[in-house]
Scaffold this motif. Structure first.
Motif, PDB file in Angstrom:
ATOM      1  N   CYS A  22       0.856  -1.182   0.000  1.00 11.97           N
ATOM      2  CA  CYS A  22       0.000   0.000   0.000  1.00 11.97           C
ATOM      3  C   CYS A  22       0.890   1.228   0.000  1.00 11.97           C
ATOM      4  O   CYS A  22       1.759   1.366   0.869  1.00 11.97           O
ATOM      5  N   ALA A  23       0.659   2.111  -0.967  1.00 13.40           N
ATOM      6  CA  ALA A  23       1.462   3.321  -1.102  1.00 13.40           C
ATOM      7  C   ALA A  23       0.589   4.549  -0.887  1.00 13.40           C
ATOM      8  O   ALA A  23      -0.499   4.642  -1.461  1.00 13.40           O
ATOM      9  N   ALA A  24       1.093   5.476  -0.086  1.00 14.78           N
ATOM     10  CA  ALA A  24       0.394   6.746   0.132  1.00 14.78           C
ATOM     11  C   ALA A  24       1.069   7.838  -0.676  1.00 14.78           C
ATOM     12  O   ALA A  24       2.298   7.907  -0.752  1.00 14.78           O
ATOM     13  N   SER A  25       0.247   8.709  -1.276  1.00 17.53           N
ATOM     14  CA  SER A  25       0.781   9.826  -2.044  1.00 17.53           C
ATOM     15  C   SER A  25      -0.018  11.082  -1.733  1.00 17.53           C
ATOM     16  O   SER A  25      -1.147  11.002  -1.257  1.00 17.53           O
ATOM     17  N   GLY A  26       0.588  12.232  -2.025  1.00 18.91           N
ATOM     18  CA  GLY A  26      -0.078  13.504  -1.758  1.00 18.91           C
ATOM     19  C   GLY A  26       0.786  14.398  -0.893  1.00 18.91           C
ATOM     20  O   GLY A  26       1.972  14.156  -0.705  1.00 18.91           O
ATOM     21  N   SER A  27       0.174  15.434  -0.350  1.00 20.58           N
ATOM     22  CA  SER A  27       0.897  16.423   0.462  1.00 20.58           C
ATOM     23  C   SER A  27       1.012  15.937   1.904  1.00 20.58           C
ATOM     24  O   SER A  27       0.372  16.444   2.807  1.00 20.58           O
ATOM     25  N   ILE A  28       1.874  14.948   2.095  1.00 19.45           N
ATOM     26  CA  ILE A  28       2.003  14.256   3.378  1.00 19.45           C
ATOM     27  C   ILE A  28       3.147  14.838   4.188  1.00 19.45           C
ATOM     28  O   ILE A  28       4.267  14.905   3.699  1.00 19.45           O
ATOM     29  N   PHE A  29       2.857  15.232   5.432  1.00 19.26           N
ATOM     30  CA  PHE A  29       3.892  15.756   6.306  1.00 19.26           C
ATOM     31  C   PHE A  29       4.314  14.738   7.361  1.00 19.26           C
ATOM     32  O   PHE A  29       5.355  14.911   7.984  1.00 19.26           O
ATOM     33  N   GLY A  30       3.525  13.723   7.563  1.00 14.29           N
ATOM     34  CA  GLY A  30       3.878  12.700   8.531  1.00 14.29           C
ATOM     35  C   GLY A  30       2.853  11.585   8.536  1.00 14.29           C
ATOM     36  O   GLY A  30       1.694  11.804   8.203  1.00 14.29           O
ATOM     37  N   ILE A  31       3.290  10.385   8.902  1.00 16.26           N
ATOM     38  CA  ILE A  31       2.392   9.234   9.008  1.00 16.26           C
ATOM     39  C   ILE A  31       2.636   8.563  10.339  1.00 16.26           C
ATOM     40  O   ILE A  31       3.772   8.229  10.670  1.00 16.26           O
ATOM     41  N   ASN A  32       1.569   8.355  11.088  1.00 17.22           N
ATOM     42  CA  ASN A  32       1.680   7.686  12.376  1.00 17.22           C
ATOM     43  C   ASN A  32       1.436   6.194  12.165  1.00 17.22           C
ATOM     44  O   ASN A  32       2.194   5.524  11.489  1.00 17.22           O
ATOM     45  N   THR A  33       0.362   5.679  12.692  1.00 17.47           N
ATOM     46  CA  THR A  33       0.093   4.246  12.583  1.00 17.47           C
ATOM     47  C   THR A  33      -0.381   3.879  11.187  1.00 17.47           C
ATOM     48  O   THR A  33      -1.174   4.593  10.578  1.00 17.47           O
ATOM     49  N   MET A  34       0.123   2.751  10.700  1.00 19.51           N
ATOM     50  CA  MET A  34      -0.339   2.144   9.454  1.00 19.51           C
ATOM     51  C   MET A  34      -0.950   0.798   9.793  1.00 19.51           C
ATOM     52  O   MET A  34      -0.515   0.142  10.750  1.00 19.51           O
ATOM     53  N   GLY A  35      -1.921   0.364   8.992  1.00 19.82           N
ATOM     54  CA  GLY A  35      -2.536  -0.917   9.306  1.00 19.82           C
ATOM     55  C   GLY A  35      -3.224  -1.557   8.123  1.00 19.82           C
ATOM     56  O   GLY A  35      -3.405  -0.932   7.075  1.00 19.82           O
TER      57      GLY A  35
END
Length: 120
Positions: A22-35
């Motif tokens: 799973c890939a996240a894209s966009g204006s991301i400044f931080g990611i905490n928990t993934m699941g």
């Protein structure tokens, strides 16, 4: 906007293995928990596994010892390695991330889902 895209779902025989991504894209400044979560038709969505920003993992009892969740923070990706698959693992698998953007702050995002079918 933030977008999550899953891949890797397939038809596999019992006892086989699959790796979901799973890939996240966009204006991301931080990611905490993934699941990862999964849902069968007519049933509620259930937790499969989570991994915090510090790397702490949590698994559903039904997948402990068979599934492994991991993440690549540099690529904003989360993976789910599934071994010893059983027919009861058949479901649509969804990834979830708690992501910070300047516009929305911390918010949960979901992917569109990927089908995993375990059958002989």
């Amino acid at each position: 906007q933030v977008q999550l895209v899953e891949s890797g779902g397939d038809l596999v025989q019992p006892g086989g293995s699959l790796r979901l991504s799973c890939a996240a894209s966009g204006s991301i400044f931080g990611i905490n928990t993934m699941g990862w979560y999964r849902q069968d038709p007519g049933k509620e969505r259930e937790l499969v596994a989570t991994i915090t920003g510090g790397g702490t993992t949590n698994y559903a009892d039904s997948v402990k010892g068979r599934f492994t969740i991991s993440r690549d923070n540099a690529k904003n990706m989360v993976y789910l390695l599934m071994n010893s698959l059983k027919p009861e693992d058949t479901a649509v698998y969804y990834c979830n991330m708690n992501i910070y953007t300047l516009r929305t702050g911390w918010k949960d995002y979901w992917g569109q889902g990927t089908q995993v079918t375990v059958s002989s």
